[in-house]
Motif scaffolding. Sequence first.
Motif, PDB file in Angstrom:
ATOM      1  N   ARG A   1       0.827  -1.206   0.000  1.00 18.32           N
ATOM      2  CA  ARG A   1       0.000   0.000   0.000  1.00 18.32           C
ATOM      3  C   ARG A   1       0.862   1.258   0.000  1.00 18.32           C
ATOM      4  NH1 ARG A   1      -5.149  -0.103   0.029  1.00 18.32           N
ATOM      5  NH2 ARG A   1      -6.357  -1.939   0.680  1.00 18.32           N
TER       6      ARG A   1
ATOM      7  N   ASP B   1      -6.786   5.247  -0.381  1.00 16.80           N
ATOM      8  CA  ASP B   1      -6.379   3.891  -0.757  1.00 16.80           C
ATOM      9  C   ASP B   1      -7.420   3.203  -1.630  1.00 16.80           C
ATOM     10  OD1 ASP B   1      -4.006   4.137   0.612  1.00 16.80           O
ATOM     11  OD2 ASP B   1      -4.783   3.258   2.464  1.00 16.80           O
ATOM     12  N   SER B   2      -8.697   3.498  -1.435  1.00 16.46           N
ATOM     13  CA  SER B   2      -9.726   2.875  -2.262  1.00 16.46           C
ATOM     14  C   SER B   2      -9.585   3.293  -3.723  1.00 16.46           C
ATOM     15  CB  SER B   2     -11.108   3.249  -1.742  1.00 16.46           C
ATOM     16  OG  SER B   2     -11.281   4.661  -1.743  1.00 16.46           O
ATOM     17  N   THR B   3      -9.256   4.562  -3.974  1.00 19.15           N
ATOM     18  CA  THR B   3      -9.047   5.025  -5.347  1.00 19.15           C
ATOM     19  C   THR B   3      -7.789   4.417  -5.950  1.00 19.15           C
ATOM     20  OG1 THR B   3     -10.139   7.108  -4.800  1.00 19.15           O
ATOM     21  CG2 THR B   3      -8.823   7.059  -6.805  1.00 19.15           C
TER      22      THR B   3
ATOM     23  N   ASP C   1      -6.519   1.558  -5.180  1.00 18.58           N
ATOM     24  CA  ASP C   1      -6.794   0.151  -5.500  1.00 18.58           C
ATOM     25  C   ASP C   1      -7.538   0.015  -6.826  1.00 18.58           C
ATOM     26  OD1 ASP C   1      -5.591  -0.635  -3.173  1.00 18.58           O
ATOM     27  OD2 ASP C   1      -7.452  -0.746  -2.022  1.00 18.58           O
ATOM     28  N   SER C   2      -8.380   0.984  -7.167  1.00 19.11           N
ATOM     29  CA  SER C   2      -9.163   0.894  -8.400  1.00 19.11           C
ATOM     30  C   SER C   2      -8.333   1.195  -9.646  1.00 19.11           C
ATOM     31  CB  SER C   2     -10.357   1.849  -8.329  1.00 19.11           C
ATOM     32  OG  SER C   2      -9.917   3.204  -8.273  1.00 19.11           O
TER      33      SER C   2
END
Length: 405
Positions: free
Chosen positions: A70, A97-99, A101-102
């Motif tokens: 990460r 982090d969600s963005t 990951d995408s």
Amino acid sequence: MTLTDRLFRPAPLSILCVVLFAAGIAVAQLERPDDRGVPPIDGSGSYEVNGVHVDVAARNADQARSGGWREAQRKGWKMLWARVNGKPVENAPGLPDSTLDSISGGIVVEKEQIGPRRYIATLGVLFDRARAGELLGVKGAMRRSAPMLVIPVEWSGGTPISFERRTEWQKAWARFRAGNSPIDYVRVSGTGPDPVLLNAAQTRRPGRGWWRMLLDQYGAADIVVPEVTLFRQWPGGPVIGRFVARRGPDGAVVDSFTLTADNGDALPAMLDRGIDRIDRAYTRALQEGAFRPDPSLVIETPVAEVPIDDVLAEIASAATANITVQAETPDAGALRGTEGALRGMTGVTSVQTGSLALGGVSIFRVSFSGPPAAFREALVARGWQVEDVGGGGLRIRRGGAPTAP
């Protein structure tokens, strides 16, 4: 002579030769499928950021490694943003982090050390070009060349080899991530008819007729021939590689240099460095204007054509066809230019952008008053290179196609 002597008498030499020859053919037929063909491992055109160093401590090894990956995504995003925008890394905006990951396409482990509670590694991060391009802005788009057919040639032991059998040079070009380069490389797997059509001898043939057929077969506009000559000092010893970057059917030399590997195990890394340097040489030639399409590779005598405007006028009352068109849109200017060119064609009633991908391939939905075949001929008449993508869709690009008079 007794019966035993007749049974155990040695066979004539001619019979032994025939048996050995047949056995060799059988072995060659068994090994042939495995000795040819290395499909390119990266055809997605992802952004790649190398050399991301992480050092993370956690409660256990798994948490430390997950935290390190990460952290690599966060650092890699800022490095990519700074590279494409020409600004310091400190000015890069942070993303959740969600963005990340995408838009992240994967992690490449260059070197890592795993401890019970610590993870130290040098990683590479891949970012999806279509998704990350929207966050990077149009400044991250690259000006790409016309499609260039790649024929890698390796000289080893005084013998040139391209796709006749699998080589380390072919493997290196297969694992090269061409999406980061402004050169539009057309890489083949080396299976099927490739060893016959794209052999090493073909790179030395100046005749344009056969080259035109090959370029049309593989959907390219020109040729690049990267060569490497390997000199092994002794078994298990250093390997010297002399690299030559050639371009065009005449084999014009763009750059040449020499690299050295300590031993055979270091040969793949040396070849990877050689490809990076060759790619930089081709990129400089593109920026200097040396990668313009070769006029001799264009068909000199075009086939007689009926004026497309007359054909469209006769079928103006025909039913409207909805056609899906794919086109490369490296920046906003190319997007507007492609959309305007489609709208200006005779018979086109509407053009809608179905999928926008700056720095990638955008999809347009075109309403055309007439059959799809007439729309295709209209594109070719205006200098577009047209490819069928299945389902009645078309993919268009500039360059590599003759312009109708």
